[in-house]
Design an enzyme around this catalytic site. Structure first.
Site, PDB file in Angstrom:
ATOM      1  N   ASP A   1      -3.345  -2.785  -4.979  1.00  0.00           N
ATOM      2  CA  ASP A   1      -2.359  -3.834  -4.680  1.00  0.00           C
ATOM      3  C   ASP A   1      -1.488  -4.129  -5.904  1.00  0.00           C
ATOM      4  O   ASP A   1      -0.274  -4.325  -5.785  1.00  0.00           O
ATOM      5  CB  ASP A   1      -3.071  -5.135  -4.280  1.00  0.00           C
ATOM      6  CG  ASP A   1      -3.521  -5.133  -2.826  1.00  0.00           C
ATOM      7  OD1 ASP A   1      -3.027  -4.321  -2.031  1.00  0.00           O
ATOM      8  OD2 ASP A   1      -4.383  -5.986  -2.502  1.00  0.00           O
TER       9      ASP A   1
ATOM     10  N   HIS B   1      -1.567 -11.119  -4.659  1.00  0.00           N
ATOM     11  CA  HIS B   1      -0.144 -10.861  -4.432  1.00  0.00           C
ATOM     12  C   HIS B   1       0.751 -11.952  -5.036  1.00  0.00           C
ATOM     13  O   HIS B   1       1.805 -11.666  -5.586  1.00  0.00           O
ATOM     14  CB  HIS B   1       0.147 -10.742  -2.939  1.00  0.00           C
ATOM     15  CG  HIS B   1      -0.565  -9.600  -2.289  1.00  0.00           C
ATOM     16  ND1 HIS B   1      -0.471  -8.308  -2.747  1.00  0.00           N
ATOM     17  CD2 HIS B   1      -1.392  -9.556  -1.213  1.00  0.00           C
ATOM     18  CE1 HIS B   1      -1.199  -7.519  -1.977  1.00  0.00           C
ATOM     19  NE2 HIS B   1      -1.768  -8.243  -1.048  1.00  0.00           N
TER      20      HIS B   1
ATOM     21  N   HIS C   1      -9.360  -1.737  -4.685  1.00  0.00           N
ATOM     22  CA  HIS C   1      -8.235  -2.107  -3.829  1.00  0.00           C
ATOM     23  C   HIS C   1      -7.314  -3.104  -4.539  1.00  0.00           C
ATOM     24  O   HIS C   1      -6.095  -3.068  -4.364  1.00  0.00           O
ATOM     25  CB  HIS C   1      -8.687  -2.669  -2.487  1.00  0.00           C
ATOM     26  CG  HIS C   1      -7.517  -2.883  -1.587  1.00  0.00           C
ATOM     27  ND1 HIS C   1      -6.923  -1.853  -0.886  1.00  0.00           N
ATOM     28  CD2 HIS C   1      -6.745  -3.976  -1.362  1.00  0.00           C
ATOM     29  CE1 HIS C   1      -5.859  -2.311  -0.264  1.00  0.00           C
ATOM     30  NE2 HIS C   1      -5.721  -3.607  -0.533  1.00  0.00           N
TER      31      HIS C   1
ATOM     32  N   HIS D   1       0.832  -1.218   0.000  1.00  0.00           N
ATOM     33  CA  HIS D   1       0.000   0.000   0.000  1.00  0.00           C
ATOM     34  C   HIS D   1       0.862   1.261   0.000  1.00  0.00           C
ATOM     35  O   HIS D   1       0.505   2.274  -0.596  1.00  0.00           O
ATOM     36  CB  HIS D   1      -0.955   0.012   1.200  1.00  0.00           C
ATOM     37  CG  HIS D   1      -1.847  -1.200   1.254  1.00  0.00           C
ATOM     38  ND1 HIS D   1      -2.529  -1.567   2.379  1.00  0.00           N
ATOM     39  CD2 HIS D   1      -2.153  -2.133   0.312  1.00  0.00           C
ATOM     40  CE1 HIS D   1      -3.214  -2.669   2.136  1.00  0.00           C
ATOM     41  NE2 HIS D   1      -2.998  -3.039   0.885  1.00  0.00           N
TER      42      HIS D   1
END
Ligand code: ZN
Length: 309
Positions: free
Chosen positions: A238, A261, A234, A77
């Site tokens: 990421d 991720h 979001h 972030h």
């Protein structure tokens, strides 16, 4: 276009998502061609580390960097905010082994960086650009990238949940659009996962103050959502942060389907392993240099004494 750093040193403290402990973050201006350098406190003082695709050692819940014995969790972030604001050179000093989670988005980091102010530097920006398209797929999820001088992200998520479902979001990333449309989107999780994580000693710092939490039917945060499609925004945040573990801004038109991720990092590792095929450094304002990618060396980074306050 010239490189950019911040005008003055600025700091904040907050709690880490994983361990729930208080951590301190200090952001300091850095000279031209420094790139993004992490300064981590250890028993023998401050050690400096440059992020890289290979430095990512963990992608469960968050992106964690590891440098020998030192680890730093939840970098994405903060990295997204730095990339979103197009900052090229910065020291990120952390006392603790996690970047503070703040409100679960990039908003606090944007606020801090803007409060520090920006300083244009004299050398031209260096961008990692793609030489050719790439389709990177794993288990029905994908990242497709096309060469471009801009960074655009066209992201789709598909969660089997009444509040989420299929969501799509497209952004051309620049400081204005990132701040307005992406930065405030918070991380999210499902109640059943939270219970599991807590039982296993994880997400100890997680709360409704730093995450959107969903039960079977909807959002349990009393304040609701910040954007109707906060979840996919979001994921875009990421993705931008995870691409920036290279410490040098990458451009391209990206189409992303259901990544996370782990896939983001697998993609970055793959193109770095095949960098001669896929990447070149484009120096803004100059003739593009068709050379192999050479990230700036750590030996060029001035060693700052551990007497930082
Ligand atoms: Zn996140």
């Amino acid at each position: 276009m010239c490189q950019k750093t911040i005008k003055k040193t600025i700091q904040c403290s907050g709690i880490g998502l994983h361990k729930g402990r208080k951590v301190r973050l200090v952001l300091r201006p850095a000279a031209e061609d420094t790139g993004i350098v992490f300064a981590l406190h250890g028993e023998d003082g401050v050690r400096f580390h440059r992020p890289s695709a290979d430095a990512v050692v963990e992608t469960t819940m968050a992106t964690t960097l590891g440098f020998g014995g030192q680890r730093l969790a939840t970098v994405e972030h903060l990295l997204a905010a730095v990339r979103g604001l197009e900052i090229d050179n910065l020291y990120v000093e952390v006392e603790g082994d996690e970047v503070p989670i703040m409100d679960g988005s990039s908003a606090s980091f944007i606020f801090l960086l803007r409060a520090a102010g920006f300083r244009r530097q004299n050398k031209p920006r260096r961008l990692l650009t793609l030489k050719q398209p790439i389709d990177f797929q794993q288990d029905g999820k994908w990242i497709k990238a096309r060469p471009s001088r801009r960074l655009t992200v066209d992201y789709t998520i598909n969660f089997n949940h009444p509040m989420v479902g299929i969501q799509k979001f497209y952004v051309e990333c620049n400081p204005e659009s990132f701040t307005r449309h992406v930065a405030k989107a918070r991380t999210f999780g499902f109640m059943r996962e939270v219970e599991y994580l807590r039982r296993n000693g994880l997400a100890l710092g997680g709360s409704l103050d730093n995450a959107v939490v969903l039960d079977e039917y909807g959002v349990i945060n009393p304040e609701g959502l910040r954007y109707p499609d906060e979840f996919v925004r979001h994921k875009v945040l990421d993705f931008i942060g995870d691409l920036f573990v290279l410490g040098m801004p990458m451009t391209g038109d990206f189409e992303v389907y259901c990544s996370g991720h782990a896939l983001n990092n697998a993609f970055v590792r793959y193109i770095m392993e095949h960098q001669a095929d896929y990447l070149e450094v484009d120096v803004c304002g100059e003739v593009p240099v068709p050379a192999e990618v050479v990230l700036p060396s750590l030996s060029d980074v001035p060693i700052v004494s551990k007497a930082w306050n």
